[in-house]
Design a protein around this motif. Structure first.
Motif, PDB file in Angstrom:
ATOM      1  N   GLU A  49       0.812  -1.218   0.000  1.00 24.72           N
ATOM      2  CA  GLU A  49       0.000   0.000   0.000  1.00 24.72           C
ATOM      3  C   GLU A  49       0.846   1.269   0.000  1.00 24.72           C
ATOM      4  O   GLU A  49       0.351   2.351  -0.319  1.00 24.72           O
ATOM      5  N   SER A  50       2.119   1.145   0.348  1.00 23.49           N
ATOM      6  CA  SER A  50       3.021   2.289   0.361  1.00 23.49           C
ATOM      7  C   SER A  50       3.671   2.517  -0.998  1.00 23.49           C
ATOM      8  O   SER A  50       4.368   3.512  -1.180  1.00 23.49           O
ATOM      9  N   ALA A  51       3.467   1.614  -1.916  1.00 24.59           N
ATOM     10  CA  ALA A  51       4.096   1.704  -3.235  1.00 24.59           C
ATOM     11  C   ALA A  51       3.187   2.456  -4.201  1.00 24.59           C
ATOM     12  O   ALA A  51       2.818   1.954  -5.248  1.00 24.59           O
ATOM     13  N   GLU A  52       2.820   3.685  -3.820  1.00 23.05           N
ATOM     14  CA  GLU A  52       1.870   4.474  -4.608  1.00 23.05           C
ATOM     15  C   GLU A  52       2.534   5.444  -5.573  1.00 23.05           C
ATOM     16  O   GLU A  52       1.862   6.034  -6.397  1.00 23.05           O
ATOM     17  N   THR A  53       3.829   5.625  -5.448  1.00 25.44           N
ATOM     18  CA  THR A  53       4.544   6.593  -6.269  1.00 25.44           C
ATOM     19  C   THR A  53       5.412   5.845  -7.276  1.00 25.44           C
ATOM     20  O   THR A  53       5.675   4.650  -7.117  1.00 25.44           O
ATOM     21  N   PRO A  54       5.896   6.530  -8.301  1.00 29.42           N
ATOM     22  CA  PRO A  54       6.754   5.848  -9.282  1.00 29.42           C
ATOM     23  C   PRO A  54       7.983   5.178  -8.651  1.00 29.42           C
ATOM     24  O   PRO A  54       8.269   4.015  -8.934  1.00 29.42           O
ATOM     25  N   LEU A  55       8.692   5.883  -7.771  1.00 25.56           N
ATOM     26  CA  LEU A  55       9.864   5.275  -7.138  1.00 25.56           C
ATOM     27  C   LEU A  55       9.448   4.173  -6.168  1.00 25.56           C
ATOM     28  O   LEU A  55      10.120   3.148  -6.058  1.00 25.56           O
ATOM     29  N   GLY A  56       8.330   4.370  -5.489  1.00 26.30           N
ATOM     30  CA  GLY A  56       7.822   3.342  -4.586  1.00 26.30           C
ATOM     31  C   GLY A  56       7.503   2.058  -5.331  1.00 26.30           C
ATOM     32  O   GLY A  56       7.787   0.955  -4.851  1.00 26.30           O
ATOM     33  N   ARG A  57       6.926   2.194  -6.525  1.00 27.36           N
ATOM     34  CA  ARG A  57       6.602   1.010  -7.328  1.00 27.36           C
ATOM     35  C   ARG A  57       7.873   0.310  -7.817  1.00 27.36           C
ATOM     36  O   ARG A  57       7.932  -0.918  -7.858  1.00 27.36           O
TER      37      ARG A  57
END
Length: 140
Positions: A49-57
């Motif tokens: 759920e924290s992987a919402e941003t391009p770098l997070g993904r």
């Protein structure tokens, strides 16, 4: 002896090739001598759920590779890095992106993950600025 050395806190958990390992009750050090072993410290893990941003993904994708839940698609990850590198154009970010791409080409996803994670605070700051600007434009 060469390899990856981990200095572990008491009861620290980490993954090695998809298996969760927990350190004992005292500080310890282990060395992984087998090449291309997939290691991920649980404290470095990103919740889906924290992987919402391009770098997070990108980080989450690399984490899945390290946990053994996915195979490394070097081309796709490098493409994602290239996309975000067109936004984070400062010299430091560009150096990190180039080093991460080199690590991926050398089949070193842990190194790539550590590098990309360095840029998460910058991305967060830019997104916060964007949100502030959006709110001020709406209010003003």
């Amino acid at each position: 002896m060469s390899g990856l050395s981990l200095n572990l806190a008491p009861k620290e958990r980490f993954l090695i090739n998809g298996a969760v390992i927990e350190a004992g009750p005292r500080r310890s050090r282990i060395t992984v001598v087998t090449p291309n072993t997939r290691v991920l410290r649980m404290k470095d893990a990103i919740h889906p759920e924290s992987a919402e941003t391009p770098l997070g993904r990108i980080c989450y994708t690399l984490q899945l590779v390290l946990s053994g839940d996915s195979k490394l698609d070097t081309t796709a990850v490098i493409s994602a890095i290239d996309n975000i590198s067109s936004i984070l154009v400062d010299v430091r970010s560009q150096q990190v992106f180039e080093s991460a791409k080199t690590a991926l080409k050398e089949d070193k996803p842990y190194t790539a993950l550590k590098l990309v994670k360095q840029l998460l605070p910058i991305e967060k700051h830019l997104l916060e600025l964007r949100m502030e600007k959006s709110v001020s434009n709406r209010d003003g």
